[in-house]
Design an enzyme around this catalytic site. Sequence first.
Site, mmCIF file in Angstrom:
data_model
loop_
_atom_site.group_PDB
_atom_site.id
_atom_site.type_symbol
_atom_site.label_atom_id
_atom_site.label_comp_id
_atom_site.label_asym_id
_atom_site.label_seq_id
_atom_site.Cartn_x
_atom_site.Cartn_y
_atom_site.Cartn_z
ATOM 1 N N ASP A 1 35.250 43.637 39.309
ATOM 2 C CA ASP A 1 34.145 44.112 39.869
ATOM 3 C C ASP A 1 33.587 45.815 40.456
ATOM 4 O O ASP A 1 32.715 46.405 40.287
ATOM 5 C CB ASP A 1 33.022 43.313 40.499
ATOM 6 C CG ASP A 1 33.197 43.032 41.577
ATOM 7 O OD1 ASP A 1 33.491 43.549 42.786
ATOM 8 O OD2 ASP A 1 34.860 42.332 41.060
ATOM 9 N N ASN B 1 37.843 47.894 48.828
ATOM 10 C CA ASN B 1 37.492 46.964 49.243
ATOM 11 C C ASN B 1 35.991 46.319 49.086
ATOM 12 O O ASN B 1 34.881 46.586 50.114
ATOM 13 C CB ASN B 1 38.046 46.738 51.357
ATOM 14 C CG ASN B 1 37.858 45.156 51.700
ATOM 15 O OD1 ASN B 1 37.527 44.336 51.243
ATOM 16 N ND2 ASN B 1 37.311 45.476 52.914
ATOM 17 N N GLY B 2 35.363 44.890 48.785
ATOM 18 C CA GLY B 2 34.643 44.797 48.289
ATOM 19 C C GLY B 2 34.316 43.891 46.895
ATOM 20 O O GLY B 2 35.102 43.681 46.145
ATOM 21 N N GLU B 3 32.920 43.240 47.141
ATOM 22 C CA GLU B 3 32.191 42.799 46.040
ATOM 23 C C GLU B 3 31.564 43.509 45.293
ATOM 24 O O GLU B 3 30.220 43.573 45.809
ATOM 25 C CB GLU B 3 31.965 40.976 46.149
ATOM 26 C CG GLU B 3 33.155 40.929 46.723
ATOM 27 C CD GLU B 3 34.648 39.907 45.799
ATOM 28 O OE1 GLU B 3 34.064 40.170 44.707
ATOM 29 O OE2 GLU B 3 35.367 39.877 46.490
ATOM 30 N N LEU C 1 30.524 27.265 55.690
ATOM 31 C CA LEU C 1 30.529 27.445 56.465
ATOM 32 C C LEU C 1 29.443 26.998 56.572
ATOM 33 O O LEU C 1 27.728 26.912 56.786
ATOM 34 C CB LEU C 1 30.586 28.410 57.577
ATOM 35 C CG LEU C 1 31.856 29.105 56.781
ATOM 36 C CD1 LEU C 1 31.830 30.590 58.064
ATOM 37 C CD2 LEU C 1 33.524 28.165 56.866
ATOM 38 N N CYS D 1 40.139 42.504 50.162
ATOM 39 C CA CYS D 1 41.040 43.111 50.931
ATOM 40 C C CYS D 1 40.951 44.579 52.492
ATOM 41 O O CYS D 1 39.965 44.937 52.307
ATOM 42 C CB CYS D 1 42.321 43.489 50.053
ATOM 43 S SG CYS D 1 41.564 45.171 48.747
#
Length: 561
Positions: free
Chosen positions: A68, A45-47, A201, A2
């Site tokens: 996480d 915002n992240g992983e 992709l 996000c």
Amino acid sequence: MCGILAVLGCADGSQAKRFRVLELSRRDTLKLKNEQYLINLLQVNGEIYNHEELRKKLPNHKFRTGSDCEVIAHLYEEHGEGCVDMLDGIFSFVLLDTRDHSFIAARDAIGVTPLYIGWGLDGSIWISSEMKGINDDCEHFEIFPPGHLFSSKEGSLKRWYNPAWYTESIPSIPYDPLTLRKAFEKAVTKRLMTDVPFGVLLSGGLDSSLVAAVTIRHLAETKAAKQWGAQLHSFCVGLEGSPDLKAGKEVADYLGTVHHEFHFTVQDGIDAIEDVIYHTETYDVTTIRASTPMFLMSRKIKALGVKMVISGEGSDEIFGGYLYFHKAPNKEELHRETCHKIKALHQYDCLRANKATSAWGLEARVPFLDKEFINVAMSIDPESKMIQRDLGRIEKWVLRKAFDDEENPYLPKHILYRQKEQFSDGVGYSWIDGLKAHAEAHVTDRMMLNAKKIYPHNTPTTKEGYYYRMIFERFFPQNSAKMTVPGGPSVACSTAKAIEWDAQWSGNLDPSGRAALGVHESAYNPQPQKIPASISTGNGAAATKKQRIIEVATPGVTIQS
């Protein structure tokens, strides 16, 4: 993933201001705190790929969610600012310590997640994933640099990311293909940590093909496969008959993925340019060229129910994959150029990959930019990365060789050794030609004569660049905004310094890979662009056009979320 927006030290505590901030951020504060409620992770915002490992090192802490990112608050309580370097992942966050009312903000090592910082006249500090979240409220704003953190105690930015390659000293570790292969496989598999439908992709080029090949080999053993199945979906975009569509399908057939092709026309892309510039927040020519097909594709991928994709950005910067690296005079110059390219990724390919996808709520993950993998790849003696045609070593030879497995092939040989195509070229050569022709119809010679006066900073040198600049400054007229975009001459995505490697390049400056005269198999010389009859020139300047949303043909397939 996000976006985030945080306002700290704001003198205006009114309900109206609070409403505006929440409206801009589109969500309330994330409730991620330590167990004493003293450390508040305001926005993140992240992983964090190593969050399970980090939790095990905090046995005395009570975690309240399965997120996480919650581990950040607990790590900060134990290690202070040193917690940032312990995180393996991509992130932008703002953390408030209520014990002394201080805060820190930090951004991941390479800048995969976007972040800006701004200062208001009332003494407030604004942190935002998007420039449009702060440009109207800050007197000055700028890019929050990757690998840095901001401490309210010190009132300044400082770099937390300090790998050996950052000094640009020349490494000497001998090339070991198996070590490189294992490092990349580890980088890919850790990004399979997901609880949402995902895919890859797949343009059919080396980088995306390796991502797909490694993913499909390791998918069955992951938690994601148990939840969503072991059938991998792949996605490709291009003009009818483009190189990427052909190569992408061939690789998909070889790997056995469920493949989705998205076709667009030059006119479709041109119609989306304003939306692309608004979302990517740049006027850089090569970024806009490549972002547009990705923007169109991302909308259709999200419509299928897919929420995350794995992509191949970063390989060319690490391994000297752009075609201009054929002219690198020695290993020292090559290594320094790769260092410069990696440090600038947040303004180019990272920006494109994140913003072109997140515009539609799609998340992109990039294993080539894994911290551990970069350390391995950038520690290799750059002599191995030198392009030597007489020895059969083309660009990115060290990566190709690492996955050239005769007994258990990852890819067909001709794909493994396919010449580099930049994304904006691979989707179809007429795409760039059409953009130039469209700009020619909207920017006059007289306008170009005054370009230096109108745009004294990063003065556009082509009509295409001028056209994008007009649109950008309509959305982002502030002086700070134009300063966030890099400039300078380039050939085939080179830095200005690398243009010195070949005298003829100075007369053929264009970020397209086909500008690498004497290297690209379909190289072109600069010439006036004719306007194809199929492209609408319109009857007004770009600066008066309204945003529009375009439709792109897509197969009627839905992946359930």
